[in-house]
Design an enzyme around this catalytic site. Structure first.
Site, PDB file in Angstrom:
ATOM      1  CB  SER A  63      -0.968  -0.047   1.190  1.00  0.00           C
ATOM      2  OG  SER A  63      -2.010   0.887   1.021  1.00  0.00           O
ATOM      3  CG  ASP A 209      -4.411  -1.810   0.407  1.00  0.00           C
ATOM      4  OD1 ASP A 209      -3.457  -2.471   0.841  1.00  0.00           O
ATOM      5  OD2 ASP A 209      -4.605  -0.613   0.706  1.00  0.00           O
TER       6      ASP A 209
END
Length: 743
Positions: A63, A209
């Site tokens: 991320s 993610d």
């Protein structure tokens, strides 16, 4: 063996052992976790490692950690990463709306009436929706601008610092580890918050993610051969029971639960030789991008608290200088001197023809392209408003570089809905409100034919259906035919008293035109209109009047405004000349009788200009209409009155055939002032002068009505919002409140 010989052998062995030990220093790896804006702490951690001369041999991230790790893998220092981060507005990464100024003239006008994009279509008999609230276009631009012109990488081990990023396969719920390919895609896929951003599609896999499966990629750092791992965790801890007091907090807890499971698994892989760094994240959320500079400092603080553990890893100044020189050397080899772009490959997955997309790119090959040139080309294609994502990457070519552009059409298109809202009240008369809906079907019969239908319901009603077709592959020339029904109601000032009036009008139009770039449009059309005026409430008496008119019109338009209601930059000019044959008849119910019949010419000019200096915003406006004949021509009636349109009067309270309106608006932006306001909130005032006349000979400066207003305004996702008070020197005064498009 003689003593001298033994001493020589021992010395050689000792030197060999020392060299071997120097060459076999522990391989140090860094694992950076996800956490949105909190990820700026990673920069602070890396800065302290540099200060303490601790080398980073391999790096991995998830991320926001993938974003920082990706930049660091290119050989950028912590200071350079922070400079690039500070130059970007990460809040814009969560809005994929095309700025109004980038749209063409026609779409700007459509945006003004229908500012809400519900991202909903109707295709093959069913309603269609996107896979996320946002498609990630702006986020991809931020990532590419951070990286610069980085070509595709066949092996991330070849980067100045070997890299891995982690994403999640949405279908299989398994991690996808990027070790090669498009570095920007590898970083963005890892940063794609599911639900908020649409999944990134890579090799047929939908990726989101990486924090869902591995928020602290210790295992990837170890897999790259790291002997010692420095893991930086900025994940959110689970909330206590008393904190779970809303739907938002419950959903946040669920997300934290998933990431904490993977985090605990990765922490369990750390040994006594490894180092776990946990910066203070108290009071900072994943979207608090304005607090990123503060998080950099918190990252430094967390790392400084563990200097004793870092000391054994520190190199001498000479050794560390040699390490940094090696990183810089590999960076120079990786980012070789700019080479000419000799080929352009277009992967176009949309209804638009390749020629249209290539024309929008507007790139000339045969010379190097800067990152700015590439991004501007991508922006021009995205501004065609037919794509959910447009990406570009450089690939090596035998004779230079190849630019690969991938343009993916809207998955919920091409037949799309648009929506608008209207709400206006002066707290005295009837409330005006409405809902506007448009549906556009694209490329009918595979012939670039567009069918657009618009429906407005509420106080004012309107229905329009139009066929629009571009006449050339570059969408410069066009033809259109349109039918429109309109039912308007307003308070008409007649003999110093307000009367409620209703206008019902039908019109048909056919025309041809040319789009002169994004900002100019020239159109020649023929329009026929037929309508009736009647009093309200209905049934109190007969109709006041009826009319019809038909004739040609030539209109030239120019528009670069960034907002049509409260612009801060740009200008708009509309110039029209029409020569209709007009017929107007007053009926007995009006108390007047008469007929106006004949040919006349109408000229119309509208100008709006705006600029902003710091917190100060100035807007100027002018609107002029004139007829070459005196008298009442109901088909050519123009109106004045309303907020910023002769403030103090009700909207469209004064009517006539000739019109003059001049105005100026000043606004001051309170955002970021000591008042603590964090959104664009303006306070301002306006000064206006204008009037309308039936006879040109009666028009004079002494007849102008002077007015002004004070107000506060802001922007919302659904359009502008304003509240104010206006007053005219004739004694009229009114409070105004509107939301969405003003009536």
């Amino acid at each position: 063996m003689t003593p001298i010989a033994r001493m020589f052998v021992v010395s050689v062995l000792a030197l060999s052992w020392g060299l071997a030990m120097a060459e076999e220093r522990p391989k140090i790896g860094v694992a950076l976790s996800g956490g949105g804006a909190k990820g700026a702490a990673h920069i602070g951690v890396l800065r302290v490692l540099e200060e303490q001369r601790v080398p980073v041999d391999v790096i991995a991230g998830t991320s926001m950690g993938a974003y920082v790790a990706g930049l660091y893998s290119l050989g950028l220092s912590a200071d350079e990463i922070q400079a690039r981060m500070d130059a970007l507005d990460f809040n814009t990464g969560f809005s994929d709306e095309i700025p109004r100024r980038q749209l063409n003239f026609r779409e700007k006008a459509q945006r003004d009436y229908f500012p809400i994009d519900p991202k909903m279509g109707f295709n093959e008999g069913e309603f269609t929706l996107p896979k996320g609230l946002l498609e990630g276009q702006t986020m991809s631009v931020l990532v590419r601008r951070s990286l610069g012109p980085v070509p595709e990488v066949p092996d991330f081990d070849q980067l100045p610092i070997p890299l891995r990023t982690v994403a999640t396969d949405l279908a299989s719920r398994e991690p996808k580890v990027f070790s090669s390919g498009n570095l920007a895609i590898a970083m963005q896929a890892s940063m794609t918050v599911p639900g908020a951003l649409a999944p990134v599609e890579v090799d047929g896999r939908l990726l989101v993610d990486g924090g869902l499966v591995n928020n602290l990629p210790v295992d990837q750092v170890k897999a790259m051969g790291a002997d010692i791992v420095i893991a930086v965790d900025i994940g959110a801890p689970l909330m206590e029971e008393e904190e779970l007091d809303s739907v938002v907090s419950v959903l946040g807890q669920l997300s934290s639960y998933l990431t904490n499971i993977s985090r605990d698994q990765q922490v369990a892989l750390l040994t006594e030789r490894d180092l776990l760094v946990i910066p203070d994240i108290n009071g900072v959320g994943v979207s608090d991008f304005d607090k990123m500079p503060e998080m950099v400092i918190r990252g430094e603080t967390a790392m400084y608290s563990q200097l004793d553990e870092l000391a054994p890893l520190s190199l001498s100044e000479a050794e560390y200088r040699k390490y940094r020189e090696g990183v810089k050397s590999r960076r120079q080899q990786f980012l070789h001197a700019a080479r000419p772009v000799v080929a352009l490959t277009l992967n176009n997955d949309s209804w638009l023809r390749d020629r249209e997309v290539r024309s929008a790119l507007g790139l000339k090959l045969g010379h190097p392209l800067s990152q700015e040139e590439i991004e501007e080309a991508v922006t021009r294609v995205y501004a065609l408003n037919e794509f959910e994502r447009v990406d570009a990457v450089l690939r090596e070519h035998p004779d230079g570089d190849e630019l690969v552009v991938t343009a993916r059409g809207k998955s919920w298109g091409p037949n799309l809905f648009d929506v608008g809202l209207r709400f206006e009240d002066n707290f005295e008369d009837d409330l005006d409100l409405g809902v506007d809906v448009a549906f556009t079907a694209k490329d009918l019969l595979k012939s670039r034919l567009e069918w657009r239908n618009e429906l407005s319901l509420g106080t004012d009603k309107r229905f329009s259906t139009e066929l629009y077709r571009t006449l050339d592959p570059l969408r410069r020339y066009y033809a259109r035919v349109q039918y429109q029904f309109e039912d308007r109601r307003w308070d008409f000032l007649l003999d110093e008293a307000f009367a409620r009036i209703r206008l019902v009008e039908h019109s048909v139009l056919g025309g041809i035109g040319v789009n002169l770039g994004r900002n100019w449009q020239l159109e020649l059309n023929y329009q026929y209109s037929d309508g009736d005026y009647a009093p309200l409430p209905e049934g109190t008496q007969g109709k006041y009047a009826r009319f019809h008119a038909g004739g040609p019109q030539l209109q030239l338009g120019y528009d670069t405004l960034n907002n049509s209601t409260f612009p801060t930059h740009g200008s708009r000019v509309i110039l029209a000349i029409a020569g209709p044959d007009s017929y107007s008849k007053l009926l007995p119910a009006s108390g007047l009788e008469g007929v106006e019949n004949g040919s006349l010419w109408r000229s119309y000019l509208e100008w709006i200009g705006a600029n902003q200096w710091g917190r100060h915003n100035l807007i100027g406006k002018a609107e002029l209409q004139g007829l070459d004949q005196d008298g009442l021509h109901l088909s050519q009636v123009t109106a004045i009155g309303g907020f910023l349109n002769l403030s103090g009067y009700n909207k469209d309270a004064l009517v006539g055939s000739n019109k003059v309106l001049l105005g100026g608006v000043y606004r001051y932006n309170l955002q970021g002032t000591p008042l603590g306001i964090t959104w664009p909130l303006y306070v301002g005032f306006s000064l206006e002068a204008g009037n309308v006349w039936y006879d040109r000979d009666n028009a004079s400066l002494s007849d102008l009505i002077y007015a002004g207003s004070v107000f506060a305004s802001t922007y919302t996702r659904f359009g502008p919002l304003a509240v104010g008070y206006g007053h005219a020197d004739s004694g009229e005064g009114s409070v105004y409140f509107f939301f969405g498009r003003p009536f």
